[in-house]
Design a protein around this motif. Structure first.
Motif, mmCIF file in Angstrom:
data_model
loop_
_atom_site.group_PDB
_atom_site.id
_atom_site.type_symbol
_atom_site.label_atom_id
_atom_site.label_comp_id
_atom_site.label_asym_id
_atom_site.label_seq_id
_atom_site.Cartn_x
_atom_site.Cartn_y
_atom_site.Cartn_z
ATOM 1 N N LEU A 362 0.881 -1.090 -0.046
ATOM 2 C CA LEU A 362 0.016 0.042 0.025
ATOM 3 C C LEU A 362 0.789 1.432 0.002
ATOM 4 N N LYS A 363 2.022 0.961 0.506
ATOM 5 C CA LYS A 363 2.996 2.419 0.425
ATOM 6 C C LYS A 363 3.652 2.460 -0.689
ATOM 7 N N ARG A 364 3.746 1.428 -1.359
ATOM 8 C CA ARG A 364 4.295 1.451 -2.615
ATOM 9 C C ARG A 364 3.182 2.026 -3.641
ATOM 10 N N VAL A 365 1.835 1.528 -3.426
ATOM 11 C CA VAL A 365 0.834 2.201 -4.317
ATOM 12 C C VAL A 365 0.616 3.641 -4.146
ATOM 13 N N SER A 366 0.960 4.169 -2.755
ATOM 14 C CA SER A 366 1.137 5.802 -2.662
ATOM 15 C C SER A 366 2.111 6.323 -3.267
ATOM 16 N N ASP A 367 3.424 5.723 -3.474
ATOM 17 C CA ASP A 367 4.530 6.292 -3.958
ATOM 18 C C ASP A 367 4.042 6.667 -5.358
ATOM 19 N N VAL A 368 3.623 5.317 -6.000
ATOM 20 C CA VAL A 368 3.569 5.428 -7.582
ATOM 21 C C VAL A 368 2.483 6.314 -8.028
ATOM 22 N N ILE A 369 1.448 6.393 -7.254
ATOM 23 C CA ILE A 369 0.166 7.350 -7.927
ATOM 24 C C ILE A 369 0.042 8.700 -7.123
ATOM 25 N N GLY A 370 0.500 8.600 -5.856
ATOM 26 C CA GLY A 370 0.333 9.811 -4.985
ATOM 27 C C GLY A 370 -1.062 9.793 -4.141
ATOM 28 N N TRP A 371 -1.930 8.681 -4.398
ATOM 29 C CA TRP A 371 -2.941 8.549 -3.488
ATOM 30 C C TRP A 371 -2.822 7.480 -2.476
ATOM 31 N N ASP A 372 -3.423 7.914 -1.358
ATOM 32 C CA ASP A 372 -3.169 6.992 -0.036
ATOM 33 C C ASP A 372 -4.564 6.175 0.174
ATOM 34 N N ALA A 373 -4.602 4.851 0.008
ATOM 35 C CA ALA A 373 -5.774 4.119 -0.304
ATOM 36 C C ALA A 373 -6.311 3.924 1.362
ATOM 37 N N THR A 374 -5.385 4.231 2.356
ATOM 38 C CA THR A 374 -5.896 4.342 3.657
ATOM 39 C C THR A 374 -7.302 5.416 4.299
ATOM 40 N N GLY A 375 -7.144 6.330 3.356
ATOM 41 C CA GLY A 375 -8.287 7.341 3.725
ATOM 42 C C GLY A 375 -9.691 7.167 3.083
ATOM 43 N N PRO A 376 -10.603 7.209 3.640
ATOM 44 C CA PRO A 376 -11.843 6.882 2.779
ATOM 45 C C PRO A 376 -12.251 7.683 1.722
ATOM 46 N N ARG A 377 -11.635 8.976 1.689
ATOM 47 C CA ARG A 377 -12.274 9.651 0.380
ATOM 48 C C ARG A 377 -11.274 9.127 -1.019
ATOM 49 N N GLU A 378 -10.021 8.925 -0.374
ATOM 50 C CA GLU A 378 -9.114 8.877 -1.429
ATOM 51 C C GLU A 378 -9.306 7.060 -2.016
ATOM 52 N N ALA A 379 -9.961 6.424 -0.900
ATOM 53 C CA ALA A 379 -10.216 4.908 -1.188
ATOM 54 C C ALA A 379 -11.343 4.856 -2.185
ATOM 55 N N LEU A 380 -12.513 5.669 -2.441
ATOM 56 C CA LEU A 380 -13.259 5.912 -3.188
ATOM 57 C C LEU A 380 -12.682 6.234 -4.544
ATOM 58 N N ILE A 381 -11.881 7.033 -4.688
ATOM 59 C CA ILE A 381 -11.213 7.488 -5.785
ATOM 60 C C ILE A 381 -10.471 6.288 -6.634
ATOM 61 N N LEU A 382 -9.701 5.616 -5.658
ATOM 62 C CA LEU A 382 -8.946 4.527 -6.168
ATOM 63 C C LEU A 382 -9.855 3.281 -6.508
ATOM 64 N N GLN A 383 -10.727 3.177 -5.935
ATOM 65 C CA GLN A 383 -11.932 1.869 -6.352
ATOM 66 C C GLN A 383 -12.359 2.325 -7.640
ATOM 67 N N THR A 384 -12.874 3.546 -7.697
ATOM 68 C CA THR A 384 -13.488 3.937 -9.080
ATOM 69 C C THR A 384 -12.674 3.840 -10.284
ATOM 70 N N ALA A 385 -11.464 4.103 -9.813
ATOM 71 C CA ALA A 385 -10.589 3.913 -10.943
ATOM 72 C C ALA A 385 -10.105 2.696 -11.322
ATOM 73 N N LEU A 386 -10.231 1.475 -10.318
ATOM 74 C CA LEU A 386 -9.916 0.223 -10.574
ATOM 75 C C LEU A 386 -11.037 -0.236 -11.289
ATOM 76 N N ILE A 387 -12.318 -0.137 -11.277
ATOM 77 C CA ILE A 387 -13.500 -0.305 -11.650
ATOM 78 C C ILE A 387 -13.338 0.144 -13.134
ATOM 79 N N LEU A 388 -13.179 1.342 -13.476
ATOM 80 C CA LEU A 388 -13.224 1.844 -14.816
ATOM 81 C C LEU A 388 -11.999 1.058 -15.761
ATOM 82 N N GLY A 389 -10.803 1.131 -15.098
ATOM 83 C CA GLY A 389 -9.821 0.317 -15.628
ATOM 84 C C GLY A 389 -10.020 -1.113 -15.858
ATOM 85 N N SER A 390 -10.478 -1.731 -15.169
ATOM 86 C CA SER A 390 -10.876 -3.144 -15.371
ATOM 87 C C SER A 390 -11.964 -3.196 -16.523
#
Length: 409
Positions: A362-390
């Motif tokens: 998860l730390k590597r994820v934050s380093d690569v894209i600049g978003w932290d998955a542990t926060g609720p708002r950023e988790a929503l952003i990341l999950q939406t991106a994963l859905i759209l990407g898939s």
């Protein structure tokens, strides 16, 4: 002979004398202008000739006014009709008053000894000319202000619609835009009592240039940092960010959401910032705890759900593609972490790894894209991106399979 008859005869004689010496007065006036006013000497010949026409018209108009001052009270306005309209843009009101003063001084010198009544007439007429000059310049400024307002509205509308053309840079220059480099668009609601001048004063204090567009209940500001012509932009650390600028301008907006578009490299690219800001403004209400102002990129999930193609593409290109290109383990770990309610232990069990491994990824994820998955708002952003990407990856795979089947004999 009565006094009135004598006065009439004296006035006729004075008028005849004034007409005879009007040419000498004009010549002396032009000579005095050349000697006394540096700005007059530096003028191109055509403009210097136009100024001379104004001076000559003033002398001729005075003689006509002196003949019958009561029936022709507005004759002073004819003075400025002798000059071309562009003279108002090259000669300031202060310079015009200097011209009036010198013309009056030369005329007084030429008529010295002809009686106090003539001198008083000259002073009275010069006052009329001064008021007329002020009125002419005030009307010109008002017309120019109305024209600038219409031109500014046209430029802002062009930026919002994205229908830019080759004339946009010249229109922007005509508005006196001093912005350099980056720009951003701020969209909010129009307050009941909106003061354009206060916004401009506040922007100038911050070193910001601004274009203002009032579109009914919607208020749009195009922001750019200003720089003095010929000067270099200051250090970046000394400049306010557009987020800070938007926060300073926030009180000038009405109630409701305030959305700041992404930063663009130049004003001609501001339409992209405007589109993002407008899309974010349309869906800002769906984020209940949205800050004011909120950046349009912070509303990417809501914009994507509303069908914003740019938001969908941004989420995939900024989040899904970099993670996929870096490591499939990062994508898998992020999927699992979000699916398991952002629980490290549940994710570790799901992936058969240690919780510290999940934490590291998860730390590597934050380093690569600049978003932290542990926060609720950023988790929503990341999950939406994963859905759209898939979804996009599935569509690409299906198209490739269909193309391969079509190539088979």
């Amino acid at each position: 002979m009565t006094d009135s008859t004598r006065a009439t005869m004296d006035k006729k004689a004075t008028l005849a004398w004034l007409r005879r010496i009007s040419g000498d007065i004009s010549t002396a006036t032009l000579r005095r202008l050349e000697e006394s006013l540096p700005w007059y000497s530096d003028m191109p010949p055509a403009r210097r000739s136009a100024v001379g026409l104004v001076a000559q018209a003033g002398i001729t108009s005075f003689i006509e006014w002196y003949q019958n001052p009561h029936e022709t009270p507005t004759i002073a306005a004819d003075i400025f009709a002798a000059a071309p309209r562009e003279l108002l843009r090259s000669v300031s009101l202060q310079q015009t008053l200097q011209l009036v003063r010198i013309t009056v001084d030369v005329t007084e010198e030429k008529v010295a000894g002809r009686g106090d009544h003539l001198r008083e007439a000259i002073l009275l007429y010069s006052r009329e000319v001064a008021f007329t000059a002020a009125d002419v310049y005030a009307r010109a400024a008002e017309s120019r202000g109305l024209w600038d307002a219409r031109l500014e509205a046209l430029v802002v509308d062009t930026i919002l619609t994205g229908e830019t053309d080759d004339e946009l840079p010249s229109r922007i220059a005509a508005l006196g835009w001093h912005g350099h480099g980056e720009v951003s668009v701020l969209v909010g609601t129009t307050p009941p009592a909106f003061d354009v001048d206060q916004v401009r004063r506040k922007a100038r204090k911050m070193g910001v240039d601004v274009l203002i567009g009032v579109q009914g209940s919607r208020l749009v500001l195009v922001l750019g940092r200003t720089v003095t012509p010929g000067a270099e932009p200051g250090p970046e650390e000394d400049q306010l960010s557009f987020r800070e600028i938007a926060s300073e301008l926030e009180p000038f907006f009405g109630q409701g959401h305030l959305v700041l578009g992404p930063t663009m490299p130049a004003l001609v690219d501001a339409s992209r910032s405007a589109r993002a800001a407008l899309a974010g403004f349309a869906v800002a209400a769906s984020w209940r705890s949205a800050p004011r102002p909120v950046e349009a990129d912070d509303l990417l999930p809501e914009r994507a759900l509303a069908g914003d193609v740019v938001a969908k593409k941004t989420l995939v290109e900024r989040i899904y593609r970099p993670l996929e290109g870096h490591s499939t383990d990062l994508v898998t770990t992020l999927w699992s972490y979000l699916d398991n309610g952002r629980s490290l232990e549940a994710t570790a069990r799901d992936l058969f790894v240690h919780p510290n491994t999940v934490r590291y990824r998860l730390k590597r994820v934050s380093d690569v894209i600049g978003w932290d998955a542990t926060g609720p708002r950023e988790a929503l952003i990341l999950q939406t991106a994963l859905i759209l990407g898939s979804i996009g990856s599935s569509e690409v795979s299906r198209r490739r399979q269909g193309a391969r089947r079509a190539e088979r004999p």
